[in-house]
Design an enzyme around this catalytic site. Structure first.
Site, short mmCIF file in Angstrom:
data_model
loop_
_atom_site.label_atom_id
_atom_site.label_comp_id
_atom_site.label_asym_id
_atom_site.label_seq_id
_atom_site.Cartn_x
_atom_site.Cartn_y
_atom_site.Cartn_z
N ASN A 9 0.87 -1.18 0.00
CA ASN A 9 0.00 0.00 0.00
C ASN A 9 0.90 1.23 0.00
OD1 ASN A 9 -1.84 2.02 0.46
ND2 ASN A 9 -2.45 1.33 2.50
N LYS A 11 0.06 4.25 -0.28
CA LYS A 11 -0.62 5.40 0.35
C LYS A 11 -0.38 6.68 -0.47
CE LYS A 11 -0.51 3.17 4.84
NZ LYS A 11 -0.47 3.29 6.27
N HIS A 99 -9.78 1.10 4.74
CA HIS A 99 -8.52 1.22 5.50
C HIS A 99 -8.76 2.09 6.72
CE1 HIS A 99 -4.44 2.37 6.58
NE2 HIS A 99 -4.04 1.30 5.91
N GLU A 171 -5.81 -5.53 10.35
CA GLU A 171 -4.79 -4.49 10.61
C GLU A 171 -5.08 -3.82 11.95
OE1 GLU A 171 -2.69 -3.05 6.96
OE2 GLU A 171 -4.53 -1.90 6.98
N GLY A 177 1.71 2.06 11.22
CA GLY A 177 2.55 3.25 11.23
C GLY A 177 3.41 3.39 12.46
N GLY A 238 2.62 -1.47 4.45
CA GLY A 238 2.58 -0.02 4.26
C GLY A 238 3.96 0.53 3.99
P1 PGA Z 1 2.49 0.16 8.00
O1 PGA Z 1 1.05 0.40 7.36
O2 PGA Z 1 3.04 -1.10 7.38
O3 PGA Z 1 3.27 1.38 7.64
O4 PGA Z 1 2.29 -0.01 9.47
C1 PGA Z 1 0.20 -0.67 7.12
C2 PGA Z 1 -1.08 -0.21 6.51
O5 PGA Z 1 -1.53 0.91 6.79
O6 PGA Z 1 -1.67 -0.95 5.70
#
Ligand code: PGA
Length: 257
Positions: A9, A11, A99, A171, A177, A238
């Protein structure tokens, strides 16, 4: 056993054309290190503005493409939205839906998410339904309630045949994050809970065909933990997906499971 699915992802990143171009160049060179298609598949959910470009340039690879959101209506006066028909037309076979960042910042609720899932399926897009609890909800012991509600309301009116096409990504919002890392037991417990709810709704045959992935702070070192639970069908990545080398290391980790 289902084929493992690794979803990146991106983003709201790769914000300039030069960032987009360097990413693609690195990805095309790193992807040669993995054999996609046998036991492992890879999906990249890119910003919509880059979809056509990635579709054109990744045509000869086995990487599949997705978007990070769609609207449930196909056409009309919905300023600023992206139609599922547009997403499909430009090369998306998948869409992340619900999400936690969309639930949080844009107040998307389970009813809207349900409409988006139905519209994705109608338009030949595989929905990746994201669910998960916040830290507060976990501390109050509300995991079961939250996950049940997200699944039951999000999948309301979705038939068995349609459900088989859906990917569920667990998740935990408190991990996304951050540097937090749930234990393998916590991940497995959530996976078992999700499968139990799905089995109650669709029976075990259909549930066996629905992929359940883990997402949040996924990095290559976590994949050994993932391999301990063969029923976990893959990961949603992410931050680490922003460096093609790191994403490919995750794919390689699954190939070694
Ligand atoms: P992250 O995000 O791997 O940066 O924790 C995961 C996500 O939001 O799908």
């Amino acid at each position: 056993m289902n084929k493992k699915t690794i979803i990146g992802n991106i983003k709201m990143n790769l914000i300039t054309l030069s960032e987009r171009d360097s990413y693609l160049k690195a990805l095309k060179s790193d992807i040669k290190k993995v054999k996609l298609g046998d036991d492992v598949e890879m999906v990249l959910c890119v910003p919509f503005v880059h979809l056509e470009f990635f579709a054109k340039n990744l045509k000869r690879t086995k990487i599949k493409l997705g978007v990070q959101n769609i609207f449930w209506q196909e056409r009309g006066s919905f300023t600023g939205e992206i139609s599922p028909v547009m997403a499909k037309e430009y090369g998306a076979d998948y869409s992340i839906i619900g999400h936690s960042e969309r639930r949080g910042y844009f107040k998307e609720n389970n009813q809207e998410i349900n409409l988006k899932i139905k519209s994705a399926i109608k338009n030949g897009i595989i929905p990746i339904l994201c669910i998960g609890e916040t830290l507060q909800e976990r501390q109050k012991g509300l995991i079961n309630d939250i996950i049940s509600r997200q699944l039951n309301e999000g999948l309301e009116g979705i038939s068995r045949m349609q459900a088989e096409k859906i990917i569920i990504a667990y998740e935990p919002v408190w991990v996304i994050g951050s540097d937090a890392e749930p234990t393998s037991d916590e991940i497995m417990e959530a996976r078992i809970l999700i499968r139990k709810i799905l089995t109650g709704k669709y029976g075990s045959d259909t549930t066996g065909k629905i992929k359940v992935l883990y997402g949040a702070n996924v990095k290559a070192s976590l994949i050994k933990k993932m391999c301990l639970d063969p029923q976990m069908d893959g990961v949603l990545v992410g931050r680490e997906s922003l460096v093609p080398f790191n994403l490919i290391e995750i794919v390689k980790g699954f190939e070694k499971c």
